[in-house]
Every structure is written in C-alpha cells, then in structure tokens.
Design a protein around this motif. Structure first.
Motif, short mmCIF file in Angstrom:
data_model
loop_
_atom_site.label_atom_id
_atom_site.label_comp_id
_atom_site.label_asym_id
_atom_site.label_seq_id
_atom_site.Cartn_x
_atom_site.Cartn_y
_atom_site.Cartn_z
N ARG A 1 24.57 37.40 39.68
CA ARG A 1 24.18 38.01 40.96
C ARG A 1 25.44 38.29 41.75
N ALA A 2 25.42 39.35 42.51
CA ALA A 2 26.59 39.75 43.28
C ALA A 2 27.05 38.63 44.22
N ARG A 3 26.13 37.87 44.77
CA ARG A 3 26.51 36.83 45.73
C ARG A 3 27.22 35.65 45.07
N ASP A 4 27.16 35.55 43.73
CA ASP A 4 27.86 34.46 43.03
C ASP A 4 29.33 34.79 42.78
N PHE A 5 29.70 36.05 42.82
CA PHE A 5 31.06 36.45 42.47
C PHE A 5 32.13 35.93 43.43
N PRO A 6 31.90 35.93 44.75
CA PRO A 6 32.94 35.38 45.62
C PRO A 6 33.30 33.93 45.30
N ARG A 7 32.30 33.12 44.95
CA ARG A 7 32.58 31.72 44.59
C ARG A 7 33.42 31.68 43.31
N ARG A 8 33.06 32.52 42.34
CA ARG A 8 33.83 32.59 41.10
C ARG A 8 35.27 33.03 41.40
N ASN A 9 35.41 34.03 42.26
CA ASN A 9 36.75 34.53 42.62
C ASN A 9 37.58 33.44 43.27
N ARG A 10 36.97 32.62 44.12
CA ARG A 10 37.68 31.53 44.79
C ARG A 10 38.15 30.50 43.76
N LEU A 11 37.31 30.20 42.77
CA LEU A 11 37.69 29.25 41.72
C LEU A 11 38.85 29.79 40.89
N ILE A 12 38.78 31.04 40.53
CA ILE A 12 39.85 31.66 39.75
C ILE A 12 41.16 31.61 40.53
N ALA A 13 41.11 31.97 41.79
CA ALA A 13 42.33 31.96 42.62
C ALA A 13 42.87 30.55 42.78
N GLY A 14 41.99 29.57 42.88
CA GLY A 14 42.41 28.20 43.11
C GLY A 14 43.04 27.54 41.90
N ILE A 15 42.61 27.88 40.70
CA ILE A 15 43.14 27.21 39.51
C ILE A 15 44.31 27.96 38.88
N SER A 16 44.65 29.09 39.43
CA SER A 16 45.71 29.92 38.86
C SER A 16 47.04 29.68 39.53
N LEU A 17 48.12 29.86 38.79
CA LEU A 17 49.45 29.87 39.40
C LEU A 17 49.70 31.23 40.05
N GLY A 18 49.09 32.26 39.50
CA GLY A 18 49.24 33.60 40.02
C GLY A 18 48.10 34.47 39.56
N VAL A 19 47.90 35.56 40.25
CA VAL A 19 46.83 36.51 39.93
C VAL A 19 47.43 37.89 39.75
N VAL A 20 47.10 38.54 38.63
CA VAL A 20 47.56 39.89 38.36
C VAL A 20 46.38 40.85 38.53
N VAL A 21 46.55 41.84 39.39
CA VAL A 21 45.52 42.86 39.57
C VAL A 21 46.04 44.13 38.93
N VAL A 22 45.33 44.60 37.90
CA VAL A 22 45.77 45.76 37.14
C VAL A 22 45.25 47.05 37.76
N GLU A 23 44.01 47.02 38.19
CA GLU A 23 43.41 48.22 38.75
C GLU A 23 42.32 47.77 39.71
N ALA A 24 42.29 48.34 40.89
CA ALA A 24 41.28 47.95 41.87
C ALA A 24 41.07 49.08 42.87
N ALA A 25 39.81 49.39 43.08
CA ALA A 25 39.47 50.36 44.13
C ALA A 25 39.63 49.66 45.48
#
Length: 175
Positions: free
Chosen positions: A8-32
């Motif tokens: 569900r779309a409302r679950d993605f922000p929580r997933r994004n927060r977890l990804i950002a929190g456990i990463s040393l860095g985030v690479v964005v390749v393409e984003a509108a």
C-alpha cells in the motif's frame, strides 16, 4: 510486513525511513520531482547519512529529482568507485577494531551513593496519579538524577510506576 501482505502506498514512507536509517549512504539514480526516492534521500540526510545522486539530462523529467539533489548538496556519482571512495572512511577496519584493555580506574568513592529511605520517600511524595517529567521530579526534590532514576527503577520493578508517552511517569495509587 508478513508474507502475502498487499503493498500500500501508505507503507512506503515507513520502508523509506528504515532504508535510510540502516544505510551508510543512499544513491538516487533517477527520480522525478515527486518521488519516494527523494523521501528516502531526505531522511538519509536528516539521519546524517551520505546522499549521492547520478546527474541526468536537464530536459528529462525523470531526472529533475536527482538534479535537484545535486543542487542541494548531494554528492555526484558517475561510477560505483565514487560511492566506494566516499564510504571508505566510514568502513575502515580500524574504526571497528577493539581497543586494548586498559587498567580499571581506581576510585576513592563510588560514583553515586544509593538513595536513603528519606530520599526515597521524598521522590515517592513527588509522584502522583498525574504524569510528570522526570526532570520535574529532579528539580522538585533537589536530588541527583541518578538517585531519582534509581528510585524510579525500584518502583517500576515493584509494579508501582506507570510510564507514559513522552518520558512521563506517574505512580500507581493501589496502596
């Protein structure tokens, strides 16, 4: 989420927060301009993580987000080597190598003395059924924070303390 969970779309922000929190860095390749990847990049920056972006054509709407990240200070990435080099200081083995044991520091007196019965009673009297901040108890009693926390722990273990959101505490009035 459990297996079989429907995304569900409302679950993605929580997933994004977890990804950002456990990463040393985030690479964005393409984003509108409005992209979940940008949410992850923003959160990573807030968490003190490195944010990388791959530049794209200024005419391509799919690159507006990554180009915006670059304008806002993201590190430019054109090869995987760029990411590896930027992360190298964070992953050096020396940072995680255990330090040699040192002799224990001898102290002439303990760091803090346990609270006596009068101090315990004073802290219990400062508590009531209305939740209060622990700092307010310290200010009200004039006792050390270690003494207050020690008594609160004793009350908690005895089942006489209620902990509330925001770090507030109150006493159980069952007596």
């Amino acid at each position: 989420m459990p297996f079989g969970w429907e995304p569900r779309a409302r679950d993605f922000p929580r997933r994004n927060r977890l990804i950002a929190g456990i990463s040393l860095g985030v690479v964005v390749v393409e984003a509108a301009t409005r992209s979940g990847s940008l949410i992850t990049a923003r959160l990573a920056g807030e968490f003190g993580r490195l944010v990388f972006a791959v530049p794209g054509s200024p005419l391509d709407p799919r690159c507006e987000g990554t180009n915006g990240l670059l304008k806002d200070g993201a590190m430019i990435v054109t090869t995987p080597h760029d990411v590896v080099e930027a992360l190298r200081p964070l992953t050096e083995p020396d940072l995680f190598r255990p330090r040699p044991a040192t002799a224990p520091i001898e102290r002439s007196k303990p760091l803090s003395t346990p609270p006596d019965d009068a101090e315990r009673d004073h802290i219990v009297e400062a508590l009531g059924p209305t939740p209060v901040e622990i700092d307010d108890i310290v200010r009200h009693t004039g006792l050390s924070i270690s003494a207050v926390h020690s008594v609160l722990l004793e009350l908690d273990m005895a089942g006489r303390l209620h902990r509330h959101p925001g770090g507030l505490v109150s006493i159980s009035m069952l007596d």
